[in-house]
Design a protein around this motif. Sequence first.
Motif, PDB file in Angstrom:
ATOM      1  N   CYS A  97       0.846  -1.200   0.000  1.00  0.00           N
ATOM      2  CA  CYS A  97       0.000   0.000   0.000  1.00  0.00           C
ATOM      3  C   CYS A  97       0.879   1.248   0.000  1.00  0.00           C
ATOM      4  O   CYS A  97       0.666   2.171  -0.797  1.00  0.00           O
ATOM      5  CB  CYS A  97      -0.913  -0.015   1.227  1.00  0.00           C
ATOM      6  SG  CYS A  97      -1.676   1.566   1.645  1.00  0.00           S
ATOM      7  N   ALA A  98       1.888   1.277   0.875  1.00  0.00           N
ATOM      8  CA  ALA A  98       2.784   2.429   0.967  1.00  0.00           C
ATOM      9  C   ALA A  98       3.566   2.627  -0.323  1.00  0.00           C
ATOM     10  O   ALA A  98       3.872   3.764  -0.709  1.00  0.00           O
ATOM     11  CB  ALA A  98       3.734   2.255   2.145  1.00  0.00           C
ATOM     12  N   ARG A  99       3.896   1.531  -0.987  1.00  0.00           N
ATOM     13  CA  ARG A  99       4.591   1.627  -2.273  1.00  0.00           C
ATOM     14  C   ARG A  99       3.771   2.424  -3.274  1.00  0.00           C
ATOM     15  O   ARG A  99       4.303   3.250  -4.029  1.00  0.00           O
ATOM     16  CB  ARG A  99       4.852   0.221  -2.821  1.00  0.00           C
ATOM     17  CG  ARG A  99       5.531   0.204  -4.180  1.00  0.00           C
ATOM     18  CD  ARG A  99       5.659  -1.201  -4.740  1.00  0.00           C
ATOM     19  NE  ARG A  99       4.366  -1.778  -5.130  1.00  0.00           N
ATOM     20  CZ  ARG A  99       4.235  -2.951  -5.739  1.00  0.00           C
ATOM     21  NH1 ARG A  99       5.299  -3.706  -5.997  1.00  0.00           N
ATOM     22  NH2 ARG A  99       3.045  -3.401  -6.071  1.00  0.00           N
ATOM     23  N   GLN A 100       2.479   2.205  -3.275  1.00  0.00           N
ATOM     24  CA  GLN A 100       1.607   2.905  -4.225  1.00  0.00           C
ATOM     25  C   GLN A 100       1.381   4.357  -3.832  1.00  0.00           C
ATOM     26  O   GLN A 100       1.275   5.233  -4.695  1.00  0.00           O
ATOM     27  CB  GLN A 100       0.259   2.185  -4.308  1.00  0.00           C
ATOM     28  CG  GLN A 100       0.332   0.753  -4.820  1.00  0.00           C
ATOM     29  CD  GLN A 100       0.970   0.662  -6.194  1.00  0.00           C
ATOM     30  OE1 GLN A 100       2.099   0.170  -6.346  1.00  0.00           O
ATOM     31  NE2 GLN A 100       0.270   1.162  -7.197  1.00  0.00           N
ATOM     32  N   LEU A 101       1.332   4.628  -2.539  1.00  0.00           N
ATOM     33  CA  LEU A 101       1.022   5.983  -2.090  1.00  0.00           C
ATOM     34  C   LEU A 101       2.220   6.923  -2.159  1.00  0.00           C
ATOM     35  O   LEU A 101       2.061   8.125  -2.353  1.00  0.00           O
ATOM     36  CB  LEU A 101       0.485   5.940  -0.653  1.00  0.00           C
ATOM     37  CG  LEU A 101      -0.877   5.273  -0.468  1.00  0.00           C
ATOM     38  CD1 LEU A 101      -1.186   5.121   1.021  1.00  0.00           C
ATOM     39  CD2 LEU A 101      -1.973   6.061  -1.164  1.00  0.00           C
ATOM     40  N   GLY A 102       3.420   6.389  -1.960  1.00  0.00           N
ATOM     41  CA  GLY A 102       4.609   7.231  -2.019  1.00  0.00           C
ATOM     42  C   GLY A 102       4.710   8.219  -0.877  1.00  0.00           C
ATOM     43  O   GLY A 102       5.271   9.312  -1.035  1.00  0.00           O
ATOM     44  N   VAL A 103       4.181   7.852   0.297  1.00  0.00           N
ATOM     45  CA  VAL A 103       4.208   8.704   1.483  1.00  0.00           C
ATOM     46  C   VAL A 103       5.249   8.147   2.462  1.00  0.00           C
ATOM     47  O   VAL A 103       5.383   6.932   2.580  1.00  0.00           O
ATOM     48  CB  VAL A 103       2.809   8.724   2.156  1.00  0.00           C
ATOM     49  CG1 VAL A 103       2.839   9.466   3.484  1.00  0.00           C
ATOM     50  CG2 VAL A 103       1.782   9.354   1.220  1.00  0.00           C
ATOM     51  N   PRO A 104       6.017   8.994   3.153  1.00  0.00           N
ATOM     52  CA  PRO A 104       6.938   8.479   4.179  1.00  0.00           C
ATOM     53  C   PRO A 104       6.199   7.535   5.131  1.00  0.00           C
ATOM     54  O   PRO A 104       5.133   7.878   5.645  1.00  0.00           O
ATOM     55  CB  PRO A 104       7.422   9.748   4.884  1.00  0.00           C
ATOM     56  CG  PRO A 104       7.354  10.798   3.820  1.00  0.00           C
ATOM     57  CD  PRO A 104       6.141  10.462   3.012  1.00  0.00           C
ATOM     58  N   TYR A 105       6.811   6.397   5.397  1.00  0.00           N
ATOM     59  CA  TYR A 105       6.041   5.255   5.931  1.00  0.00           C
ATOM     60  C   TYR A 105       6.708   4.613   7.131  1.00  0.00           C
ATOM     61  O   TYR A 105       7.903   4.317   7.111  1.00  0.00           O
ATOM     62  CB  TYR A 105       5.892   4.242   4.793  1.00  0.00           C
ATOM     63  CG  TYR A 105       5.486   2.845   5.155  1.00  0.00           C
ATOM     64  CD1 TYR A 105       4.266   2.570   5.772  1.00  0.00           C
ATOM     65  CD2 TYR A 105       6.316   1.770   4.829  1.00  0.00           C
ATOM     66  CE1 TYR A 105       3.895   1.275   6.065  1.00  0.00           C
ATOM     67  CE2 TYR A 105       5.948   0.468   5.113  1.00  0.00           C
ATOM     68  CZ  TYR A 105       4.735   0.225   5.733  1.00  0.00           C
ATOM     69  OH  TYR A 105       4.375  -1.063   6.017  1.00  0.00           O
ATOM     70  N   PHE A 106       5.915   4.424   8.203  1.00  0.00           N
ATOM     71  CA  PHE A 106       6.318   3.596   9.331  1.00  0.00           C
ATOM     72  C   PHE A 106       5.447   2.345   9.312  1.00  0.00           C
ATOM     73  O   PHE A 106       4.233   2.426   9.537  1.00  0.00           O
ATOM     74  CB  PHE A 106       6.113   4.330  10.667  1.00  0.00           C
ATOM     75  CG  PHE A 106       7.113   5.410  10.938  1.00  0.00           C
ATOM     76  CD1 PHE A 106       8.399   5.101  11.374  1.00  0.00           C
ATOM     77  CD2 PHE A 106       6.785   6.752  10.769  1.00  0.00           C
ATOM     78  CE1 PHE A 106       9.327   6.101  11.632  1.00  0.00           C
ATOM     79  CE2 PHE A 106       7.695   7.757  11.034  1.00  0.00           C
ATOM     80  CZ  PHE A 106       8.976   7.428  11.467  1.00  0.00           C
ATOM     81  N   GLY A 107       6.052   1.186   9.072  1.00  0.00           N
ATOM     82  CA  GLY A 107       5.313  -0.067   9.082  1.00  0.00           C
ATOM     83  C   GLY A 107       5.224  -0.611  10.494  1.00  0.00           C
ATOM     84  O   GLY A 107       6.227  -0.701  11.206  1.00  0.00           O
ATOM     85  N   LEU A 108       4.010  -0.978  10.912  1.00  0.00           N
ATOM     86  CA  LEU A 108       3.762  -1.396  12.293  1.00  0.00           C
ATOM     87  C   LEU A 108       3.260  -2.827  12.347  1.00  0.00           C
ATOM     88  O   LEU A 108       2.559  -3.282  11.450  1.00  0.00           O
ATOM     89  CB  LEU A 108       2.713  -0.491  12.945  1.00  0.00           C
ATOM     90  CG  LEU A 108       2.915   1.020  12.846  1.00  0.00           C
ATOM     91  CD1 LEU A 108       1.737   1.742  13.478  1.00  0.00           C
ATOM     92  CD2 LEU A 108       4.225   1.427  13.508  1.00  0.00           C
ATOM     93  N   TYR A 109       3.601  -3.505  13.432  1.00  0.00           N
ATOM     94  CA  TYR A 109       2.982  -4.795  13.691  1.00  0.00           C
ATOM     95  C   TYR A 109       2.586  -4.893  15.155  1.00  0.00           C
ATOM     96  O   TYR A 109       3.447  -4.979  16.040  1.00  0.00           O
ATOM     97  CB  TYR A 109       3.883  -5.976  13.343  1.00  0.00           C
ATOM     98  CG  TYR A 109       3.114  -7.281  13.485  1.00  0.00           C
ATOM     99  CD1 TYR A 109       2.253  -7.689  12.478  1.00  0.00           C
ATOM    100  CD2 TYR A 109       3.188  -8.040  14.645  1.00  0.00           C
ATOM    101  CE1 TYR A 109       1.486  -8.839  12.616  1.00  0.00           C
ATOM    102  CE2 TYR A 109       2.424  -9.186  14.791  1.00  0.00           C
ATOM    103  CZ  TYR A 109       1.579  -9.587  13.773  1.00  0.00           C
ATOM    104  OH  TYR A 109       0.816 -10.719  13.925  1.00  0.00           O
ATOM    105  N   GLY A 110       1.306  -4.876  15.392  1.00  0.00           N
ATOM    106  CA  GLY A 110       0.771  -5.087  16.729  1.00  0.00           C
ATOM    107  C   GLY A 110      -0.361  -6.083  16.673  1.00  0.00           C
ATOM    108  O   GLY A 110      -1.221  -6.078  17.557  1.00  0.00           O
TER     109      GLY A 110
END
Length: 338
Positions: A97-110
Amino acid sequence: MALKKIGEQTIKFENPPSIVSTATIVGPKEGEGPLKNYFDLILEDDKWGQESWEKCESKMQEEAVKLAISKGNLSEQDIEYLFSGDLLNQITTSSYCARQLGVPYFGLYGACSTMSESLSLGAMIIDGGFADKVACATSSHFSTAERQYRYPLEFGTQRPFSAQWTVTGAGASILSSEGGGPYITYITTGKIIDPGIKDVNNMGAAMAPAAIDTISIHFKDTGHTPDDYDLIITGDLGHVGKDIVVDFMKEQGYDISKVYTDCGIKIFDSKKQDTHAGGSGCGCSAVVFNGYIYNEMLNGNLNKVLLISTGALHSPTMTQQGESIPGIAHAVTISNEK
């Protein structure tokens, strides 16, 4: 000096971020449930024109974020950070999803606590003065989760009554340093609590102790009581976990029964839809919060809500080696007043 920290695990925001818009996309089963009128988009099938369920889930999250941005009268260039996560290995849904949006990204896992986790971190970034607008999102899909965590769908395993139905859905919130609310006023970050549950079909019991711990600490840190809230709602404990929470909170001196429910109970009619103990998954609290709760707050039917997204940090690799399933729960106070 941690000027905004109060008590053991809670932050009180000095400049509470405003949730300026939200968006939700759900699958067909969720669209037949009691909250169907609160969702922005209900899919007609669980692949949405994609080649696989996994690609469908990534598209759902991407489109939910885009829709939330659009509903906030913003552009993708206005979003300074994306905080998102999901249930799949290497959080592939969110990364693609972040790849498509091109927005600075923090990936989370909770695990299923990720909606509250993303709201917590997004609010901290804004209140800390590091950004003005961020997107917080998560998603899950029944078919992707089942074949990763339990059994192939083709296997046709009979589900026990303690089992829950993973929600096919994606939810997104846009937080801003400006706006008329609802506002995120407090967060209480949870600790991992492990009651020793090993049954992968009893997630409610595995997560309930973490919810109890976080809610209790939230009350102690803030001085709040159940009477201060119009709604206290956990993420996806279902009927089994909800009953555990009510009983143990009473033992700690807090009767939350009059204002407490669970997103996994709200989203489905468990009897008519055969979802056994209720809904689960990252998408559960994401679509219930960003759909039902947010709109009820905008309409003034709810003014102060405590959202506690709950997560079972289940790893098939570890449970197959005899390990138990740790739980986590993060609490977020959302209020129409700062």
